[in-house]
Scaffold this motif. Sequence first.
Motif, short mmCIF file in Angstrom:
data_model
loop_
_atom_site.label_atom_id
_atom_site.label_comp_id
_atom_site.label_asym_id
_atom_site.label_seq_id
_atom_site.Cartn_x
_atom_site.Cartn_y
_atom_site.Cartn_z
N UNK A 233 0.94 -1.08 -0.03
CA UNK A 233 0.08 -0.06 0.05
C UNK A 233 0.71 1.29 -0.23
N UNK A 234 0.51 2.16 -0.99
CA UNK A 234 1.10 3.29 -0.88
C UNK A 234 0.03 4.51 -0.56
N UNK A 235 0.46 5.37 0.51
CA UNK A 235 -0.40 6.64 1.01
C UNK A 235 0.28 7.67 0.17
N UNK A 236 -0.48 8.24 -0.90
CA UNK A 236 0.03 9.22 -1.53
C UNK A 236 -0.78 10.45 -1.06
N UNK A 237 0.22 11.56 -0.58
CA UNK A 237 -0.27 12.65 0.18
C UNK A 237 -0.74 12.36 1.60
N UNK A 238 -0.05 11.40 2.08
CA UNK A 238 -0.29 10.79 3.50
C UNK A 238 0.05 11.60 4.78
N UNK A 239 0.46 12.69 4.76
CA UNK A 239 1.01 13.68 5.79
C UNK A 239 1.94 13.02 6.67
N UNK A 240 1.62 12.59 7.94
CA UNK A 240 2.37 12.00 8.92
C UNK A 240 2.12 10.54 8.95
N UNK A 241 1.24 9.96 8.27
CA UNK A 241 1.42 8.56 8.31
C UNK A 241 0.19 7.96 9.27
N UNK A 242 -0.79 8.77 9.76
CA UNK A 242 -1.73 8.39 10.75
C UNK A 242 -2.46 7.08 10.12
N UNK A 243 -2.82 7.31 8.86
CA UNK A 243 -3.98 6.27 8.23
C UNK A 243 -2.90 5.07 8.08
N UNK A 244 -2.03 5.02 7.66
CA UNK A 244 -1.04 3.79 7.60
C UNK A 244 -0.75 3.20 8.68
N UNK A 245 -0.38 4.07 9.87
CA UNK A 245 -0.08 3.60 10.89
C UNK A 245 -1.27 2.76 11.71
N UNK A 246 -2.46 3.23 11.64
CA UNK A 246 -3.75 2.61 12.16
C UNK A 246 -3.94 1.19 11.38
N UNK A 247 -3.82 1.46 9.77
CA UNK A 247 -3.80 0.26 9.23
C UNK A 247 -2.96 -0.69 9.49
N UNK A 248 -1.72 -0.42 9.85
CA UNK A 248 -0.96 -1.52 10.13
C UNK A 248 -1.22 -2.20 11.51
N UNK A 254 -0.40 -8.67 7.64
CA UNK A 254 -0.62 -8.68 6.39
C UNK A 254 0.70 -8.55 5.68
N UNK A 255 1.21 -9.48 4.64
CA UNK A 255 2.37 -9.18 4.18
C UNK A 255 2.48 -8.01 3.08
N UNK A 256 3.80 -7.27 3.13
CA UNK A 256 4.01 -6.43 2.08
C UNK A 256 4.47 -5.01 2.65
N UNK A 257 4.92 -4.42 1.89
CA UNK A 257 5.76 -3.01 2.67
C UNK A 257 4.80 -1.90 2.53
N UNK A 258 4.74 -0.86 3.37
CA UNK A 258 3.78 0.39 3.53
C UNK A 258 4.82 1.40 3.03
N UNK A 259 4.18 2.29 2.14
CA UNK A 259 4.92 3.33 1.82
C UNK A 259 4.31 4.80 1.97
N UNK A 260 4.79 5.60 2.73
CA UNK A 260 3.96 7.13 2.88
C UNK A 260 4.95 7.93 2.38
#
Length: 396
Positions: A233-248, A254-260
């Motif tokens: 998952x790539x969070x495009x324009x994701x600021x400080x990464x709150x959405x990705x952090x909550x997702x993780x 869940x396998x795979x890299x997360x990119x902010x």
Amino acid sequence: MDVSQLLSSINVITSSGQLATADPQQRAQLSRACDQLKSLCESPLEKTIQLLFAGHQAIAIRLAIDLKLFDVITSRSSEASDGIFTLQHVLADVKADPKLILRIMKFLASMGILEQPSTDTFKPTAFASAYVSASPLSAAVIHFTHFLTFISRLPEYFDTKGWKNPENLEDSPFSFALGTQSRYFDYLSSKPYYQTAFNTVMASSYRRSEKNWFDFFPVEEKLKLENPSDVLLVDVGGCQGEDLYTFKKKFPNLPGRLVLQDLPHVIEAGKIPNGIEGQGYDFFDEQPVKNARAYYLRNVLHDWPDKQVVEILSRVREAMNSQSLLLVEEKAMPETDVPLMAAVGDMSMMVSFSAAERTKKEYECLFNQAGLRLTGFWKPEDASEMQPALFEATLF
């Protein structure tokens, strides 16, 4: 029930204290019912007066916030057993003309934010503490009263532009009001007081959805990867990464890299959560992460006119493969019966960026222009009018 009985029932309820035990959902339902009742009772003159003088009330609160009057009121009232304070108590901490302070406080009393037991004594209601300096609501007042400066120029803007819908980022109502080609975000960065208020409003919990997109989107079915070294998952324009952090946190296995991704200065200034890769990136440039399982944009597209939206989507489409998904979280405007706050949001986007809050059909059209096909539209069944939708798109 006739009118006299209805009036009697309302008076009983408002004086009984029964509403103190109502939960937030019940309060919201009662508030909507009261709004409907009020709309049936008020005359066109009363409606007009309410609309015309709402700005005066907002500015009165803004003046008190700028003076930090609510901070002083809250502090001083807490020192008295009955919560009552005098004008003299306030004068010790607020540097302004006593006559002006008294006028502002009388205005606040007329709005129900303060009570005025006597000529120079006051008592805060439950609303007063909501506007202390640390409150996000005080930041909202600063931000939106400042925004009135630009909205008030709309009649002149449209008269000058021949009443055409704004579609040019360089010729927005905001730039017209300021007499410059400066963009809204660039302008804010030069005004620390307003930039701070804006940042506080954007980060406020009041703006967060009731549910995250991955609470109602079938993540484990749709976002499968065999190789953990691939990008999930790539969070495009994701600021400080709150959405990705909550997702993780919700899907730790869940396998795979997360990119902010966000602008370099945002990534460099932030504290990227562990397990998330930060990457400086402008979404008008070529997308550096190719063939990710999913690309995610939250509240990005409504800040841009159609032309720029297609450009942003096109950059993502160029990086996608046949297995990739594009996930876009935005409010989907209804075709009819648009809620008031949605209409306010749409006007705000128009003034700031020549942009818009869009309907599902309008977003689908923009996806198609960028070479993408809308394959899913997700929203909780019990979603409120403020809950954004999740658009799912793939390559044609």
